[in-house]
Design a protein around this motif. Structure first.
Motif, PDB file in Angstrom:
ATOM      1  N   ARG A   1      37.369  33.564  48.049  1.00 45.67           N
ATOM      2  CA  ARG A   1      36.791  34.858  48.077  1.00 45.67           C
ATOM      3  C   ARG A   1      35.966  35.568  46.865  1.00 45.67           C
ATOM      4  NH1 ARG A   1      41.001  39.099  49.791  1.00 45.67           N
ATOM      5  NH2 ARG A   1      38.924  40.376  50.016  1.00 45.67           N
TER       6      ARG A   1
ATOM      7  N   ASP B   1      32.968  37.856  47.561  1.00 47.15           N
ATOM      8  CA  ASP B   1      33.448  39.189  47.834  1.00 47.15           C
ATOM      9  C   ASP B   1      34.328  39.922  46.826  1.00 47.15           C
ATOM     10  OD1 ASP B   1      34.406  40.980  49.724  1.00 47.15           O
ATOM     11  OD2 ASP B   1      36.474  40.214  49.898  1.00 47.15           O
ATOM     12  N   ALA B   2      35.032  39.175  45.846  1.00 45.69           N
ATOM     13  CA  ALA B   2      35.711  39.707  44.715  1.00 45.69           C
ATOM     14  C   ALA B   2      34.433  40.434  43.708  1.00 45.69           C
ATOM     15  CB  ALA B   2      36.512  38.829  43.885  1.00 45.69           C
TER      16      ALA B   2
ATOM     17  N   GLU C   1      33.132  43.400  45.503  1.00 46.18           N
ATOM     18  CA  GLU C   1      33.723  44.585  45.923  1.00 46.18           C
ATOM     19  C   GLU C   1      33.658  46.163  45.318  1.00 46.18           C
ATOM     20  OE1 GLU C   1      38.397  44.728  47.548  1.00 46.18           O
ATOM     21  OE2 GLU C   1      38.296  44.439  45.274  1.00 46.18           O
ATOM     22  N   LYS C   2      33.726  46.272  43.990  1.00 48.94           N
ATOM     23  CA  LYS C   2      33.779  47.625  43.403  1.00 48.94           C
ATOM     24  C   LYS C   2      32.353  48.058  43.204  1.00 48.94           C
ATOM     25  CE  LYS C   2      38.261  47.905  42.302  1.00 48.94           C
ATOM     26  NZ  LYS C   2      39.086  49.100  42.882  1.00 48.94           N
TER      27      LYS C   2
ATOM     28  N   ASN D   1      31.093  43.720  57.173  1.00 45.71           N
ATOM     29  CA  ASN D   1      32.590  43.854  57.321  1.00 45.71           C
ATOM     30  C   ASN D   1      32.989  43.116  58.358  1.00 45.71           C
ATOM     31  OD1 ASN D   1      33.673  46.356  55.864  1.00 45.71           O
ATOM     32  ND2 ASN D   1      31.607  46.603  55.938  1.00 45.71           N
TER      33      ASN D   1
ATOM     34  N   ASN E   1      33.437  39.585  57.339  1.00 50.09           N
ATOM     35  CA  ASN E   1      34.641  39.584  56.257  1.00 50.09           C
ATOM     36  C   ASN E   1      35.848  39.452  57.073  1.00 50.09           C
ATOM     37  OD1 ASN E   1      36.466  40.990  54.447  1.00 50.09           O
ATOM     38  ND2 ASN E   1      35.321  40.053  53.021  1.00 50.09           N
TER      39      ASN E   1
ATOM     40  N   MET F   1      41.241  38.507  42.899  1.00 47.55           N
ATOM     41  CA  MET F   1      40.356  39.555  43.001  1.00 47.55           C
ATOM     42  C   MET F   1      40.022  40.118  42.030  1.00 47.55           C
ATOM     43  SD  MET F   1      39.224  39.080  46.300  1.00 47.55           S
ATOM     44  CE  MET F   1      38.765  40.903  46.698  1.00 47.55           C
TER      45      MET F   1
ATOM     46  N   ASN G   1      36.397  41.337  39.528  1.00 43.72           N
ATOM     47  CA  ASN G   1      36.344  42.708  39.583  1.00 43.72           C
ATOM     48  C   ASN G   1      36.041  43.268  38.164  1.00 43.72           C
ATOM     49  OD1 ASN G   1      37.838  44.459  42.168  1.00 43.72           O
ATOM     50  ND2 ASN G   1      36.516  42.934  42.379  1.00 43.72           N
TER      51      ASN G   1
END
Length: 432
Positions: free
Chosen positions: A236, A239-240, A243-244, A333, A336, A371, A375
């Motif tokens: 991931r 994605d990590a 994300e923010k 989404n 995911n 994650m 981030n």
């Protein structure tokens, strides 16, 4: 009313809804609030990334919950404490140094929420018999997801409407958090009267031989542990990193290179339709895995996970209209949610042996670190590069997910996964 034989439908939905509420507030709503209040991306992304830490480390204080008081007590105590945290956050948003105090509040909420998770999952195991546990295993996740929709959808829309009526950003979000504090207090009071008191709900007497050192030693001495860790940390990765950053990219002004969606549009698209798409992806992913098996699906699932990362690069460069943005976000989404089922199954099957439960907790804790660290770096990287170059770079870097897929075929525990998945109840794969 006789509460002794009350149906689990009276408390399981609300209990797991309340498990999802603080997680969504701390890890989703915090980014929305800080974006709307103008906090620089690199500042709030770095500090909110630390909020994963309590969930990553909760295994270390789970014996304190097990060995002191009942799980019912811990559930009620942590839920009332969360109501106070939400009230504190509502008040401090109006202070000049709101960022420092709100981060402290969010971190306290994260620690309380992680403790609540320990107590609630333990309570579930003793309040329901085996048959009931199987019946509600999928519903737990459904109501947890509904909580995330509630927080990042209707609650965000409510803040947008309050802002449109003339309230300042701080006042609008303060009003929303006050309402959430009152809601949490009322639901907890309901739980105080409705939660059964199982005879088995007592403080556990921990064995003298219960040592974390033994658990960790056994975990890291597993066959192919390097492959396991690489998959958990890198599957991931893209994605990590995103994300923010995605939240300010959608919400902040066009002058900063962002898309400048209204708060209400964000709540409707990302918070409501997006999370419904995640649920749909979870369901379809569980079905596909149960039908075709892990090894036949993992390459396709990785593709579905990585490809949507390029959607953000496209949006940053070409700035499409709202309908295109909404469609891409829903597709992202959905993908995911689907791809995460493969990750869930992977963690399930590498968490075997004498300390199966502890191994699972360690694996999910490592996932949280996987994650958290990207981030923390992503905010600074975005500020240095800008949104266009950042999203393009992360899209390319996310291809590393494909590098860890071949490792799955070398892990002994996964050789038996396909036959197990084919025979298992599909609802098991919704319990994440």
């Amino acid at each position: 009313m006789n509460f002794k034989n009350i149906s689990p439908w009276a408390y399981i939905p609300t209990a797991y809804f309340m498990e999802g509420v603080p997680y969504a507030v701390i890890n989703i709503l915090s980014a929305v609030i800080y974006s709307k209040l103008g906090v620089p991306n690199d500042v709030f992304i770095f500090w909110t990334s630390w909020l994963y830490l309590p969930w990553a480390l909760k295994m270390f204080w789970s014996p304190l919950v097990e060995g002191n008081a009942t799980k019912r007590f811990w559930i009620l105590a942590t839920q009332y404490a969360l109501a106070l945290v939400f009230l504190f956050l509502a008040l401090c948003l109006k202070w000049d140094n709101f960022f420092t105090f709100s981060i402290i509040g969010f971190f306290a909420g994260a620690a309380i929420s992680a403790t609540h998770d320990i107590a609630l999952d333990g309570y579930y195991m003793i309040a329901l018999d085996g048959k009931r546990q199987s019946e509600f295993v999928g519903w737990r996740t459904v109501f947890y997801r509904f909580a995330m929709i509630f927080i990042s959808g209707p609650l965000v829309v409510l803040a947008g409407k309050a802002r449109a009526l003339g309230d300042s950003e701080a006042a609008a979000w303060s009003m929303v958090l006050c309402a959430l504090a009152a809601f949490t207090f009322l639901v907890t009071t309901y739980h105080k009267f409705i939660l059964p008191r199982p005879q088995a709900d007592k403080a556990a007497v921990l064995e003298r031989g219960y040592l974390f050192a033994d658990v960790f030693k056994s975990y890291f001495k597993q066959e192919n542990i390097i492959y396991i860790l690489l998959f958990i940390l890198l599957y991931r990765f893209g994605d990590a990193c995103l994300e923010k950053v995605v939240v300010p990219f959608l919400l902040k002004p066009e002058a900063e290179g962002a898309l400048a969606l209204s708060t209400e549009a964000f709540g409707y698209i990302k918070g409501t339709l997006g999370l419904l798409a995640v649920i749909a992806g979870n369901i379809l992913g569980g079905y596909i895995l149960s039908k075709f098996g892990f090894r036949k699906c993992i390459w396709y699932f990785a593709l579905i996970l990585v490809l949507p990362n390029f959607f953000y690069a496209y949006m940053a460069y070409f700035r499409p209209g709202l309908w295109v943005i909404g469609t891409l976000l829903v597709l992202e989404n959905f993908g995911n949610g689907l791809a995460m089922m493969a990750f869930t199954v992977f963690v399930m099957f590498v968490s075997q042996g004498k300390y199966k439960t502890s191994f699972y907790a360690i694996s999910t804790g490592i996932m949280a670190f996987g994650m958290m660290i990207p981030n923390m770096i992503s905010g600074k990287l975005q500020v240095v590069l800008g949104y266009k170059e950042f999203f393009l770079l992360v899209s390319v870097m996310s291809l590393i997910s494909f590098a860890v897929i071949p490792l799955c075929y070398k892990i002994r525990q996964l050789r038996e996964a396909d036959s197990y998945i084919a025979a298992a109840d599909k609802s098991e794969f919704l319990d994440q």
